[in-house]
Design an enzyme around this catalytic site. Structure first.
Site, PDB file in Angstrom:
ATOM      1  CE  LYS A 108      -3.826  -0.052   2.334  1.00 52.84           C
ATOM      2  NZ  LYS A 108      -4.490  -0.493   3.770  1.00 52.84           N
ATOM      3  NE  ARG A 178      -6.478   3.905   4.801  1.00 48.20           N
ATOM      4  CZ  ARG A 178      -7.860   3.741   4.454  1.00 48.20           C
ATOM      5  NH1 ARG A 178      -8.246   2.470   4.159  1.00 48.20           N
ATOM      6  NH2 ARG A 178      -8.648   4.967   4.210  1.00 48.20           N
ATOM      7  N   GLY A 187      -7.638  -7.389   4.927  1.00 49.93           N
ATOM      8  CA  GLY A 187      -8.512  -7.375   6.292  1.00 49.93           C
ATOM      9  C   GLY A 187      -7.595  -8.025   7.757  1.00 49.93           C
ATOM     10  CG  MET A 189      -2.230  -7.244   9.789  1.00 53.48           C
ATOM     11  SD  MET A 189      -0.562  -6.867   9.263  1.00 53.48           S
ATOM     12  CE  MET A 189      -0.801  -6.385   7.442  1.00 53.48           C
ATOM     13  NE  ARG A 421      -5.576  -4.529  -3.025  1.00 55.43           N
ATOM     14  CZ  ARG A 421      -5.943  -4.879  -1.726  1.00 55.43           C
ATOM     15  NH1 ARG A 421      -5.417  -5.164  -0.800  1.00 55.43           N
ATOM     16  NH2 ARG A 421      -7.458  -5.104  -1.721  1.00 55.43           N
ATOM     17  CG  HIS A 539     -13.214 -11.071   4.818  1.00 56.52           C
ATOM     18  ND1 HIS A 539     -13.566 -12.507   5.186  1.00 56.52           N
ATOM     19  CD2 HIS A 539     -11.797 -10.747   5.075  1.00 56.52           C
ATOM     20  CE1 HIS A 539     -12.396 -12.775   5.690  1.00 56.52           C
ATOM     21  NE2 HIS A 539     -11.426 -11.985   5.503  1.00 56.52           N
ATOM     22  NE  ARG A 702       6.842 -47.687  -9.010  1.00 56.67           N
ATOM     23  CZ  ARG A 702       6.478 -46.867  -8.152  1.00 56.67           C
ATOM     24  NH1 ARG A 702       7.283 -45.987  -7.515  1.00 56.67           N
ATOM     25  NH2 ARG A 702       5.153 -47.248  -7.305  1.00 56.67           N
ATOM     26  CB  SER A 850      12.811 -41.222 -12.476  1.00 62.06           C
ATOM     27  OG  SER A 850      11.656 -40.483 -11.904  1.00 62.06           O
ATOM     28  N   GLY A 852      12.394 -40.284  -6.761  1.00 62.63           N
ATOM     29  CA  GLY A 852      11.178 -40.751  -6.229  1.00 62.63           C
ATOM     30  C   GLY A 852      11.346 -39.872  -5.081  1.00 62.63           C
ATOM     31  CB  THR A 853      10.907 -36.087  -4.213  1.00 65.87           C
ATOM     32  OG1 THR A 853       9.476 -36.047  -5.217  1.00 65.87           O
ATOM     33  CG2 THR A 853      12.084 -35.757  -5.070  1.00 65.87           C
ATOM     34  CG  ASN A 854       6.249 -39.391  -3.337  1.00 57.71           C
ATOM     35  OD1 ASN A 854       6.208 -37.984  -3.533  1.00 57.71           O
ATOM     36  ND2 ASN A 854       5.459 -40.051  -4.104  1.00 57.71           N
ATOM     37  CG  ASP A 855       9.582 -44.321  -1.088  1.00 55.95           C
ATOM     38  OD1 ASP A 855       9.277 -44.555   0.185  1.00 55.95           O
ATOM     39  OD2 ASP A 855       9.085 -44.836  -2.106  1.00 55.95           O
ATOM     40  CB  CYS A 917       8.548 -39.421 -10.981  1.00 56.55           C
ATOM     41  SG  CYS A 917       9.105 -41.085 -10.261  1.00 56.55           S
ATOM     42  CE1 TYR A 937      10.936 -37.865 -15.533  1.00 57.95           C
ATOM     43  CE2 TYR A 937      13.158 -37.764 -16.874  1.00 57.95           C
ATOM     44  CZ  TYR A 937      11.986 -38.688 -16.074  1.00 57.95           C
ATOM     45  OH  TYR A 937      12.208 -39.571 -15.690  1.00 57.95           O
TER      46      TYR A 937
HETATM   47  C1  PEP Z   1       8.518 -41.681  -4.950  1.00 56.17           C
HETATM   48  O1  PEP Z   1       8.836 -42.460  -3.803  1.00 56.17           O
HETATM   49  O2  PEP Z   1       8.638 -40.518  -4.962  1.00 56.17           O
HETATM   50  C2  PEP Z   1       7.686 -42.408  -5.798  1.00 56.17           C
HETATM   51  C3  PEP Z   1       7.357 -41.818  -6.797  1.00 56.17           C
HETATM   52  O3  PEP Z   1       7.214 -43.712  -5.564  1.00 56.17           O
HETATM   53  P1  PEP Z   1       5.908 -44.067  -4.856  1.00 56.17           P
HETATM   54  O4  PEP Z   1       5.426 -42.795  -4.147  1.00 56.17           O
HETATM   55  O5  PEP Z   1       5.143 -45.102  -5.400  1.00 56.17           O
HETATM   56  O6  PEP Z   1       6.655 -44.864  -3.713  1.00 56.17           O
HETATM   57 MG    MG Z   2       8.873 -44.550  -4.053  1.00 51.63          MG
END
Ligand code: PEP
Ligand code: MG
Length: 957
Positions: A108, A178, A187, A189, A421, A539, A702, A850, A852-855, A917, A937
């Site tokens: 602001k 203000r 809204g 603050m 804004r 709001h 996989r 690839s 596997g960012t979950n594990d 992935c 990717y």
């Molecule tokens: C992971 O681990 O990121 C993954 C893609 O495999 P999953 O979720 O099936 O274990």
């Molecule tokens: Mg996995």
């Protein structure tokens, strides 16, 4: 401020403190605000930790070790001059700030300075910086030394500009105070208007501008100042107002006479004594000081903290405070106030879109207290001011190259610009505005790419009603189409209930008379929001649009009884828990549950996405397990399948799952092969369908990954055994013994991933056979098939080596059996930290990685991905984690493993293809990280593909 004791500095033990303090060597430092007074000598630095050092004003905050809040503040003597500028003035044609100073002046403040400097009529004022707010918080909630003097100096400039003075009855100057952070928090603050009034000043104002106006302003000020600054509930004032109106037989506030308002002012002043046991502070400078502090403190109010946490707003210093000369929209019928967007924020249409109230102040519009009229009212009754407003809108769009959200006031036919804004907009609006502005020549394609947020696309991909004409006879009320999309849920009447029901997995519609910032948690939890009062800029409407959440506001057909938890519509009562459907694009409120369908791509969206595709370097693939998902992914722009989880196909029918269970329960390899032979045709036909859908694009399949127990029936042991004996033909005894052998203490770290295919090679053989039989037969039908086989949960190069040679052996066999071959790749998932660290050795066996960012997240943090829900809320609320690491990539830890593995892998095999992935593949900030880390990717769920495409383009610009 309480200066307790001046001490000399000696510090011996804490290296960090010693380094900071050495520079100051012989300086004298004051210990402020310690309670009880304490003198620290000798090794005090070993018990206290310096947490911050502002070199420019020489002030240190220190904490007792292990305490969360500062216990004392060290600062140089107050007489020492501060070098940091903390107050910036602005007025027509001159400003000390500009639009690029958002982090210091708040959105602001920066935009007021900018508007004033480009010559628009902005009431003069001053902005106290966000850094001053940060100092205030760290200074134990006292104004930092010298700040008050700077504020008075700025005020003096404003007074000179206006020829009016704070507290002067003859030339009264009233102020607004203000908040305004660097990122808009609508809204959340505090604001105080009409500041500077007391019994003397109001008499002077009455003589100048009329009694009614003066006392109306005074009672508004007493109410707002009491509520915001003194903590006296607004309802106490509201009750007195309603009582007076009842006793006079009046419905509208505007019907109150000057003497009614005088009476009300006396009652309001008494409210201070009733509630606080003290008189209303009549000194205008005291009012200003208290209001500035209140605004600073509202930065840390529970609702502001919650809003920041929901919207993932971090890293800000605090709120700026804008002190501005008041202009009045409530000076009779030649005055008024309004808000507008320079284009329609819901559809993007190039047409002013706003609301206006004659004879009213700004808060009446924003708070949704009175339902406003459209801008044509202003055009008819104040044509000159309207014309200037149109011109200003044009100037601002050209200047900012964006759709703007504007607040303005007309005082006795003169237009004043109060705020501008970048306008919040829906996904549909954002895409159309970006495309139109490129066509109008206002912005180029690269700029347009930044005008649409990835979350906007999320909204566009949200469900709509399947058949709107089918429910027409069930429409029970109509409100304003405040935020588009469709929502279906059970009704609840409080934000707390919305949060509680949502946490039980229920879809809820939050029904309120009007929402307030206190409701944000419940609004966020709800699938949709319905309010009885409030316009398109109320709001509820603004917040819901920002989130892309369906909202119907200003629904005058309904009455909400919070106490009884019942919604009254045309003589019918709808109780808590009953189902409603909302159409946020039309304002329809529909009884019962209506079927929803996914939205379609518009021509504008296609144009926009084609620009994103031109710009980005990162490829976007999809995680898809069935031919249907593959087609959806392709329609959403996926450039291949980055992860096909073969196990999901096993649940597609009873026969399949029975065969899988026979395979799991098999004791000998022969029995297992028999069961696998039953599965082979199913897998082959699924893969054929996916290859067909992805003709010409790579498909990464996989091998089987999950712990085997996931395929067993659920229930008590007896039930499981009964089912398994029926499914497999085994005796009860055999089933019991096999279950015992299969049972694991920690299945996620147990018998899963490549460990399955190594222990049961026939399993890998069957899957690979199915893949290549499908691939060759599709290829024979003219389809371009690019299979990539991915081995899961690899931790050592030998594990991968084992599976790669198996895959290649089966592939050659199938090719020779079928008399035809094709090229393919074999690679691995990197989801065990060890694999990331020995990526160079693994890359010798793998053609692609690839992540596997979950594990990988699970194993890097050691947080079970299935159980994190038990402690995550605590971790988030205590600030131990900023985000759920399974949603937003942990760049410092998991991200570093990704970078190391990519570097080491490519060093060993330069042609290595690298992607990700895990779920993070569709999360915009994580996608930006992957692009910057040089991945080839990302792969994400089909509905998030457009979001990842845009995020990848944004990081490229
Ligand atoms: C992971 O681990 O990121 C993954 C893609 O495999 P999953 O979720 O099936 O274990
Ligand atoms: Mg996995």
């Amino acid at each position: 401020m309480n200066i307790v004791k001046r001490i000399g500095i000696r510090c011996t033990s804490d290296g960090y403190s010693r380094r900071l303090l050495k520079e100051r060597d012989a300086e004298q430092i004051d210990l402020l605000g310690a309670n009880p007074p304490t003198v620290f000598v000798g090794k005090w630095c070993s018990r206290l930790r310096i947490i911050r050092c502002h070199n420019s004003n020489n002030s240190f905050s220190i904490r007792r070790k292990h305490h969360a809040t500062p216990r004392a503040v060290l600062t140089t003597p107050a007489s020492e001059p501060t070098t940091k500028k903390r107050v910036y003035t602005f007025g027509k044609g001159r400003s000390e700030g500009n639009k690029s100073m958002k982090s210091l002046l708040g959105g602001k403040g920066a935009n007021l300075a900018e508007m004033a400097s480009i010559g628009l009529s902005v009431p003069p004022g001053l902005t106290i910086s966000t850094e001053a707010c940060q100092e205030y918080q760290e200074n134990g909630k006292v104004l930092p030394p010298g700040l008050w003097e700077e504020i008075l100096e700025g005020l003096h400039t404003v007074e000179k500009d206006m020829g009016a003075f704070l507290g002067d009855p003859l030339k009264p100057l009233l102020l607004s105070v203000r908040s305004g952070a660097a990122i808009s928090m609508p809204g959340m603050m505090d604001t105080v208007l009409n500041l500077g009034l007391n019994d003397e000043v109001v008499a002077g104002l009455a003589a100048k501008s009329g009694e009614r106006f003066a006392y109306d302003s005074y009672r508004r000020f007493l109410d707002m100042f009491g509520d915001v600054v003194m903590g006296i509930p607004h309802s106490l004032f509201e009750e007195k107002l309603e009582k007076l109106k009842d006793s006079k037989g009046i419905k509208l506030d505007t019907d109150l006479t000057a003497s009614d308002l005088k009476e009300l002012v006396e009652q309001y002043k008494n409210a201070y004594i009733e509630a606080k046991g003290e008189k209303f502070p009549s000194d205008p400078r005291k009012q200003l000081e208290l209001s500035v502090k209140a605004v600073f403190e509202s930065w840390d109010s529970p609702r502001a903290i919650k809003y920041r946490s929901i919207n993932q707003i971090t890293g800000l210093k605090g709120t700026a405070v804008n002190i501005q000369c008041m202009v009045f929209g409530n000076m009779g019928n030649t005055s008024g106030t309004g808000v507008l967007f320079t284009r329609n924020p819901s559809t993007g249409e190039k047409k002013l879109y706003g609301e206006f109230l004659i004879n009213a102040q700004g808060e009446d519009v924003v708070a949704g207290i009175r339902t406003p009229e459209d801008l044509d009212t202003m055009k008819n009754c104040m044509p000159e001011a309207y014309k200037e407003l149109l011109e200003n809108c044009e100037i601002l769009e050209q200047h900012y190259k964006d759709m703007m959200d504007i607040e303005f006031t007309v005082q006795e036919n003169r237009l004043w610009m109060l705020q501008c804004r970048s306008g919040k907009r829906t996904g549909k609006g954002a895409v159309k505005i970006a495309v139109d502005m490129v066509e109008e020549g206002l912005v180029d394609i690269r700029t347009a790419i930044k005008m649409v947020e990835p979350q906007h696309l999320d909204q566009l991909l949200h469900p709509q009603f399947e058949n709107p004409s089918a429910y027409k006879d069930k429409v029970i009320a109509m409100g304003l189409p405040a935020s588009p999309g469709a929502a279906v849920g059970q009704i609840v009447f409080s934000a707390d209930d919305a949060e509680a029901w949502h946490s039980q997995g229920k879809s809820v519609i939050l029904v309120r008379t009007e929402t307030s910032p206190e409701d944000v948690g419940g609004m966020h939890a709800a699938a949709g929001i319905l309010t009885a009062r409030g316009g398109m800029t109320s709001h509820a409407a603004v917040v819901a649009r920002g989130w892309g959440k369906c909202c119907v506001s200003g629904c005058a057909d309904i009455r909400v009884n919070d106490a009884e938890k019942v919604l009254l519509v045309g003589g019918n009562a709808i109780n808590e828990g009953e189902w409603l459907s909302l159409n946020g694009s039309t304002g329809e409120v529909i009884l019962g549950k209506q079927p929803l369908s996914p939205p379609a791509m518009t021509a504008d969206l296609e144009t926009f996405m084609s620009w994103a595709d031109e710009i980005r370097h990162l490829k976007v693939m999809a995680n898809a397990d069935t031919p249907e998902d593959a087609l959806t992914a392709r329609n959403n722009g996926a450039q291949g399948i980055g992860l096909c989880r073969t196990e999901h196909m096993f649940f597609a029918s009873d026969e399949r799952i029975k065969a899988v269970r026979r395979m799991i329960m098999a004791v000998t390899a022969e029995q297992r092969k028999e069961a696998l032979n039953l599965l082979l045709p199913y897998q082959r036909s699924d893969f054929a369908g996916i290859f067909r859908a992805m003709d010409g694009l790579p498909v990464t399949i996989r091998l089987l990954d999950p712990p085997l127990h996931e395929f067993l029936p659920e229930g008590d042991l007896e039930q499981i055994v009964n089912e398994l004996t029926a499914d497999t033909g085994m005796s009860e005894e055999e089933v019991y013994s096999r279950i015992e052998k299969l049972s694991e203490v920690n299945p996620m770290l147990g018998f899963r991933g490549c460990r399955l295919g190594i222990s049961y090679p026939e399993l890998t053989e069957m899957q690979v056979r199915a893949i290549f039989q499908a691939a060759v037969s599709m290829s024979n039908q003219g389809i371009t098939v690019l299979p990539e086989i991915m081995v899961p949960l690899v931790g050592t190069p030998h594990e991968l080596g084992h599976q790669v040679s198996l895959v290649r052996g089966v592939a050659s066999k199938v090719f020779s059996e079928m008399g035809s071959s094709l090229s393919y790749k074999v690679g691995t998932m990197i989801e065990i930290p060890r694999a990331a660290l020995v990526a160079d050795e693994i890359a010798k066996e793998a053609e692609f990685f690839s992540f596997g960012t979950n594990d990988l997240t699970q194993m890097t943090f050691g947080y079970s991905r299935d159980d994190i829900g038990k402690f995550l809320p605590v971790y988030l609320s205590k600030g131990i984690l900023q985000h759920d690491p399974f949603e937003v990539l942990d760049q410092k830890g998991v991200g570093q493993l990704i970078k190391i593995a990519t570097e080491r892998g490519r060093a060993a095999r330069p042609s290595l293809k690298v992607g990700i992935c895990g779920e993070h593949g569709g999360e915009p900030s994580s996608v930006a990280f992957f692009a910057e880390a040089g991945l080839d990717y990302v792969s994400c769920s089909p509905f998030r593909v457009p979001i990842a495409r845009l995020a990848a383009a944004q990081v490229a610009v």
